[in-house]
Design a protein around this motif. Structure first.
Motif, PDB file in Angstrom:
ATOM      1  N   LYS A   9     -14.939  38.226  10.657  1.00 50.45           N
ATOM      2  CA  LYS A   9     -13.901  39.261  10.695  1.00 50.45           C
ATOM      3  C   LYS A   9     -12.579  38.730  10.132  1.00 50.45           C
ATOM      4  O   LYS A   9     -11.807  39.472   9.513  1.00 50.45           O
ATOM      5  CB  LYS A   9     -13.684  39.746  12.131  1.00 50.45           C
ATOM      6  N   TRP A  10     -12.310  37.456  10.344  1.00 53.86           N
ATOM      7  CA  TRP A  10     -11.078  36.847   9.845  1.00 53.86           C
ATOM      8  C   TRP A  10     -11.065  36.845   8.320  1.00 53.86           C
ATOM      9  O   TRP A  10     -10.055  37.197   7.702  1.00 53.86           O
ATOM     10  CB  TRP A  10     -10.972  35.434  10.394  1.00 53.86           C
ATOM     11  N   THR A  13     -10.574  40.459   7.045  1.00 54.73           N
ATOM     12  CA  THR A  13      -9.199  40.914   7.241  1.00 54.73           C
ATOM     13  C   THR A  13      -8.271  40.297   6.209  1.00 54.73           C
ATOM     14  O   THR A  13      -7.424  40.989   5.622  1.00 54.73           O
ATOM     15  CB  THR A  13      -8.713  40.552   8.663  1.00 54.73           C
ATOM     16  N   THR A  29      -3.407  41.070  12.933  1.00 54.88           N
ATOM     17  CA  THR A  29      -4.556  40.318  13.449  1.00 54.88           C
ATOM     18  C   THR A  29      -4.276  38.830  13.278  1.00 54.88           C
ATOM     19  O   THR A  29      -3.887  38.387  12.195  1.00 54.88           O
ATOM     20  CB  THR A  29      -5.845  40.695  12.693  1.00 54.88           C
ATOM     21  N   LEU A 102     -10.345  36.346  17.734  1.00 53.95           N
ATOM     22  CA  LEU A 102      -9.170  36.903  17.077  1.00 53.95           C
ATOM     23  C   LEU A 102      -8.436  37.813  18.047  1.00 53.95           C
ATOM     24  O   LEU A 102      -9.027  38.339  19.002  1.00 53.95           O
ATOM     25  CB  LEU A 102      -9.569  37.714  15.839  1.00 53.95           C
ATOM     26  N   GLN A 104      -6.082  41.262  17.948  1.00 54.01           N
ATOM     27  CA  GLN A 104      -5.680  42.365  17.070  1.00 54.01           C
ATOM     28  C   GLN A 104      -4.767  43.323  17.833  1.00 54.01           C
ATOM     29  O   GLN A 104      -5.038  43.667  18.999  1.00 54.01           O
ATOM     30  CB  GLN A 104      -6.914  43.120  16.566  1.00 54.01           C
ATOM     31  N   GLU A 216     -12.013  47.214  11.560  1.00 50.80           N
ATOM     32  CA  GLU A 216     -12.818  46.151  10.957  1.00 50.80           C
ATOM     33  C   GLU A 216     -13.793  46.766   9.977  1.00 50.80           C
ATOM     34  O   GLU A 216     -13.974  47.989   9.929  1.00 50.80           O
ATOM     35  CB  GLU A 216     -13.541  45.312  12.004  1.00 50.80           C
TER      36      GLU A 216
END
Length: 254
Positions: A9-10, A13, A29, A102, A104, A216
């Motif tokens: 996800k990092w 993003t 985030t 993470l 957010q 996401e």
């Protein structure tokens, strides 16, 4: 060549926020740390803490600062604390541990019949090898959970039904178009870093002022969720495109 998937996800993003067009739609985030959590709770009052590599909403935690009283919810369990330090210690010990998480900024989702919902936009390569938003479906969250995923008890529903108490029919149509454009823009941006992408699912929150936020992006989206829509043509198109770019090898029987 194999269809490209991106689990982090990092990473996704960071790819999306490179776009001037998209950056305003991405909630702040950051990587997990206690100091970052404290700062973001001071700034936003509510955040979501999520595993970098999680799927189906597993491990997602809602954390709130209510005038110095802190809570976090994982699954259906809500825990309350009188100090940030006590809350952060319990969160680290019970959920975070040594895994990569993470934080957010929390978006307060619109509700339908007192239940939160978000939107999944399916975006695929078509026969011309262009990106196309092929389906939009709402996901109405389980009443006692913080995530909306179907696998976590969410209920699939049309955008029109979810929004009918919030917007007029013409404004819902405009929102539909906006979501489709946002989905294509996200796919084009991600493809700059991941050129073998063929499909994505974009999870979008609609806030109280009806602004969409990209929560996401899933690079292995579930096409079968769209069988739940009343209009069966949507799923047939999604499956047909998936056949074209090789996700599936055989046509489904009618």
């Amino acid at each position: 060549m194999a269809i490209q998937r991106v689990s982090s996800k990092w990473a996704k993003t960071n790819s999306l926020i490179k776009s001037d067009e998209l950056s305003d739609y991405i909630p702040t985030t950051k990587r997990w740390s206690r100091d970052t959590l404290k700062q973001m709770l001071n700034d936003y009052r509510m955040v979501y803490v999520k595993p970098e590599l999680g799927t189906f909403g597993n491990g997602v935690i809602r954390v709130e600062n209510q005038d110095g009283h802190y809570t976090f919810q994982l699954g259906t369990r809500l825990r309350a604390f009188t100090s940030f330090e006590a809350m952060a210690t319990a969160l680290q010990a019970s959920a975070i541990k040594s895994r990569s998480y993470l934080i957010q900024r929390g978006i307060h989702l619109l509700k339908h019949r007192k239940r939160r919902f978000d939107i999944r936009v399916m975006v695929q390569k078509n026969a011309r090898n262009d990106w196309e938003s092929t389906g939009i479906i709402g996901r109405l969250g389980h009443p006692s959970k913080i995530v909306t995923n179907y696998h976590s008890g969410g209920t699939p529903m049309t955008l029109e039904r979810l929004m009918q108490t919030h917007l007029t029919a013409s404004r819902i149509s405009s929102l539909n178009s906006r979501l489709r454009k946002l989905g294509v823009s996200a796919a084009k941006q991600l493809q700059l870093d991941y050129p073998r992408l063929k499909e994505i699912g974009v999870d979008v929150a609609i806030d109280q002022s009806f602004k969409p936020w990209i929560l996401e992006v899933n690079t292995l989206p579930d096409p079968f969720l769209f069988r739940k829509l009343p209009d069966k043509r949507v799923f047939r198109k999604i499956y047909r495109y998936a056949l074209l770019y090789g996700r599936f090898r055989t046509a489904r029987r009618k």
